[in-house]
Every structure is written in structure tokens, then in C-alpha cells.
Write an enzyme that holds these catalytic residues in place. Structure first.
Site, PDB file in Angstrom:
ATOM      1  N   HIS A 111       0.861  -1.182   0.000  1.00  0.00           N
ATOM      2  CA  HIS A 111       0.000   0.000   0.000  1.00  0.00           C
ATOM      3  C   HIS A 111       0.897   1.231   0.000  1.00  0.00           C
ATOM      4  CE1 HIS A 111      -1.439   3.254   2.750  1.00  0.00           C
ATOM      5  NE2 HIS A 111      -2.409   3.286   1.865  1.00  0.00           N
ATOM      6  N   GLY A 264     -16.870  11.170  -1.315  1.00  0.00           N
ATOM      7  CA  GLY A 264     -16.056  10.678  -2.417  1.00  0.00           C
ATOM      8  C   GLY A 264     -16.711   9.488  -3.105  1.00  0.00           C
TER       9      GLY A 264
END
Length: 306
Positions: A111, A264
Site C-alpha cells: 500500500h 467521495g
């Protein structure tokens, strides 16, 4: 060129778009079997982004590299909870965030993200900061891989201050920790937030150093492990450990909470979740097994460069 009068938002955005391009190109080349599919989106309250997802490649089972640039008239609760003085300010937030879930249990999940926030209010100086970092989540530990990962992170930070890697390494260890299990998510790396030390130029350079070092940190590990054979047992353990990834992202991750609280795009926010995962009731690794080694040797916090 950075303006002396304040942050150069255009320069940050240009860098982030280019970073997304470069990371996608490097990962697709290493996969060798699939390409990232781009999906552009807009946000009703302001802004948007471009999400890129690669699925069912030769190496990558699911990978997402997302750019977003959103703005609004009020900071969300996830941001003002630790910075209450920002309440009532308009904001812009832009960044690149990615998660790569490989097929092979011997290739770690990784990540990374880098981001820039600016909060503005008429009659007041803008408040801005950078954040980001990267972390590695192996299923079967390999010390050479972990040392390489951390050495690359240290090399990225040292030119901007030799105190930064130890600080950000500890921050990463503390942040990517599942408190409800008393267990680290992986072997760490770098994490920093609310960073605006020295100057805009210095802080922006740090974000670029971290962003630019992700590919050299991760791709050599993928290259070294992607052809290793694996069994159904190892695949089952990978799916079990992916459950920890889901738990962290949905319970603790500030980026996930920020994205959801600012309206979002849900598909982009949750692209970090693995395609397959499993939970087993009260599962324990067999003593002396490679699975037990992950818990005993790799997940406990340690200095990997000594």
C-alpha cells in the site's frame, strides 16, 4: 517553480498525475499480462479523480492506483477531529493512493499514498500539510525483502533529514496496528501526516521522495517472488490474512474515513479491498510452521536495518 508567497497547488497536482502514470506503467510491465483500466469520475460537491484498476493479471490479482482532487466549503469530521481549528474552512485535498494484492502468497501486498491538503479562510493564512507513506504486508516473511523495503525507505528520507526515517518508521508501526487484535498489519515502512516543516519546498520534496521510492521499494520484491510455487494451504492463509487488511481499512484508516465523509466515490475509496478474503473462527497457526513464523518473527515491531 514554487512561489515564495505560498503553496504551489498546480505543481503538486502535476506531480501526482505523473506519479500515477509512472507507477501504473511499472506495475503493468512487471505483471506482463494485464493493463490498468482507467475510470474518471466527478464529485458533486467539487472535484473528482481518475481511478485505475488492474484485475486478474499474471501477478496482480487486484491492484488499484487512484488519483483524486476534491474540494469543498467545509472540512469533514475525520480531518477536524485532530485539528479543530480547521472547522469552517474551505479545503482542497489531492493525492495518489494505491493497493496491490498479488495472486501469489509469497508476494506481499503493498500500500502507498501521498497527499496534500490545504484549508483556506478569507482573511487568514492558508493552512496546508503533506502526508503519505507506504507499508508492506507479507503473508510469508522473507527477511531480504523486508530489509530491502526499509532500506529503500530510509534512503528516500535521509537526504531531507536523517531523523525522518526513524520517526516515520515508528509512526507507521503505530498507525498500521489492529488494536482490537493486538497485532501489526504487516512489517511497516513509512507513515507521516500533517507535515509542513521548514518550508513548502522542503515538505513537497519529501512527498516526492516518498512517492518516487515506492516502485524501487516494491517491484524488485515482486520480481523475486512472483514465480515461486505455492500450495492450497498457502493460498488459504493468504486469504485469511487478507481479512486483517479489510478490518484495518474499514475500522481505522483515516483516508477511507475522509473519503466517505467527504462524499467521495465509494468504488474508488474501497478499491483497496482484496477480491477474495476469508475469516476462520479462532484460527491459530501450527507451532513451528511458516505461518507461525509470520506472527513470531515478522509482525512484532523491530528495527530491520540493524
Amino acid at each position: 517553480m514554487t512561489l515564495a508567497s505560498g503553496p504551489d497547488k498546480a505543481a503538486v497536482k502535476a506531480y501526482l498525475l505523473d506519479l500515477q502514470d509512472r507507477i501504473c506503467q511499472a506495475l503493468a510491465a512487471e505483471d506482463g499480462g494485464a493493463q490498468f483500466i482507467e475510470d474518471s469520475w466527478t464529485r458533486n460537491e467539487g472535484g473528482g479523480g481518475r481511478s485505475r484498476v488492474l484485475t486478474n493479471g499474471n501477478v496482480i490479482e487486484k491492484g488499484g492506483v487512484n488519483f483524486s482532487h476534491v474540494h469543498g466549503t467545509q472540512m469533514p469530521a475525520s480531518a477536524t477531529a485532530h485539528r479543530p481549528e480547521l472547522a469552517g474552512r474551505a479545503f482542497e485535498a489531492m493525492g495518489v493512493s494505491l493497493v496491490i494484492h498479488p495472486h501469489n502468497p509469497h508476494v506481499p501486498t503493498s500500500h502507498a499514498n501521498v497527499r496534500f491538503f490545504i484549508a483556506e479562510k478569507e482573511g487568514a493564512a492558508p493552512v496546508w500539510w503533506f502526508g503519505g507513506g507506504y507499508d508492506l504486508t507479507p503473508y510469508y516473511g522473507n527477511e531480504d525483502d523486508v530489509v530491502h523495503w526499509h532500506q529503500t525507505a530510509k534512503n528516500a528520507c535521509d537526504p531531507l533529514g536523517e531523523h525522518l526515517y526513524p520517526k516515520f518508521k515508528k509512526w507507521c508501526d503505530d498507525y498500521f496496528f489492529l488494536k482490537h487484535r493486538g497485532e501489526a498489519r504487516g512489517v511497516g515502512g513509512l507513515f507521516f501526516d500533517d507535515y509542513n516543516a521548514e518550508s513548502f519546498d522542503h515538505s513537497f520534496a519529501l512527498m516526492q521522495a516518498v512517492g518516487d521510492s515506492y516502485v524501487p521499494a516494491y517491484v524488485p520484491i515482486v520480481s523475486a517472488r512472483k514465480a515461486m510455487s505455492f500450495s492450497e494451504r498457502e493460498r488459504d492463509f493468504q486469504l485469511y490474512r487478507r481479512g486483517r487488511y479489510v478490518e484495518f481499512n474499514l475500522v481505522y484508516d483515516r483516508g477511507t474515513l475522509f473519503g466517505l465523509q467527504t462524499g467521495g466515490r465509494t468504488e474508488s475509496i474501497l478499491m483497496s479491498l482484496p477480491p477474495l478474503v476469508r475469516w476462520e473462527y479462532n484460527w491459530q497457526p501450527e507451532a513451528g510452521s511458516p505461518e507461525a513464523e509470520l506472527y513470531e518473527k515478522f509482525l512484532p515491531h523491530r528495527d530491520w536495518l540493524k
